[in-house]
Enzyme design. Structure first.
Site, PDB file in Angstrom:
ATOM      1  CD  GLU A   7      -2.762   1.200   2.370  1.00  0.00           C
ATOM      2  OE1 GLU A   7      -3.763   2.070   2.496  1.00  0.00           O
ATOM      3  OE2 GLU A   7      -2.684   0.412   3.436  1.00  0.00           O
ATOM      4  CG  ASN A 131       4.547  11.647   5.582  1.00  0.00           C
ATOM      5  OD1 ASN A 131       3.957  10.490   5.196  1.00  0.00           O
ATOM      6  ND2 ASN A 131       4.793  12.757   4.806  1.00  0.00           N
TER       7      ASN A 131
END
Length: 143
Positions: A7, A131
């Site tokens: 992914e 992130n």
């Protein structure tokens, strides 16, 4: 959990492809758009910005291609995929931001693809794990 590297690879591929596309469109735009009686492309600053973005995207593309090769060979690990996702989405947002700047006010008009790309790019830092999570994965692997 075993599918997360794939992914994240997908997000990284999309991020770089998007940034490359917008850069290509921006190059075409600055060749046409004029300011102070000349094409924006003729300004040294414009050329410097384009060169920086091109070099950064070349580096990112090499890493993406390496990760794709690792994935095909079933060797893409969680940490490398996290690095890929973190770096490519940050680069995507930075490149599109610079491209929008080169478009000036037109960069905010929906008629220009850079406006939509700018809006769409931000979510890439959230997809497939934020992130900040990527940094945690990478950092934990180091200590």
């Amino acid at each position: 959990m075993q599918e997360l590297p794939q992914e994240r690879l997908s997000v990284g591929l999309n991020a770089i492809a998007s940034a490359e596309s917008i850069l290509e469109q921006t190059v075409a735009y600055v060749k046409e758009r004029k300011a102070f009686g000349r094409e924006i492309a003729s300004f040294q600053n414009t050329q410097f910005k384009l060169a920086e973005m091109s070099a950064t995207l070349t580096m990112a593309r090499v890493f993406v291609d390496k990760c794709l090769e690792l994935h095909i060979n079933k060797q893409l690990d969680v940490v490398t995929a996290a690095k890929l996702k973190l770096l490519t989405t940050e680069i995507q947002c930075d490149v599109i931001d610079e491209c929008l700047q080169l478009h000036g006010g037109y960069g905010y008009m929906w008629e220009y693809p850079v406006a939509r790309a700018y809006a769409d790019a931000r979510v890439q830092k959230i997809y497939a794990g934020t992130n900040e999570i990527m940094k945690l994965i990478i950092g934990r692997s180091m200590v």
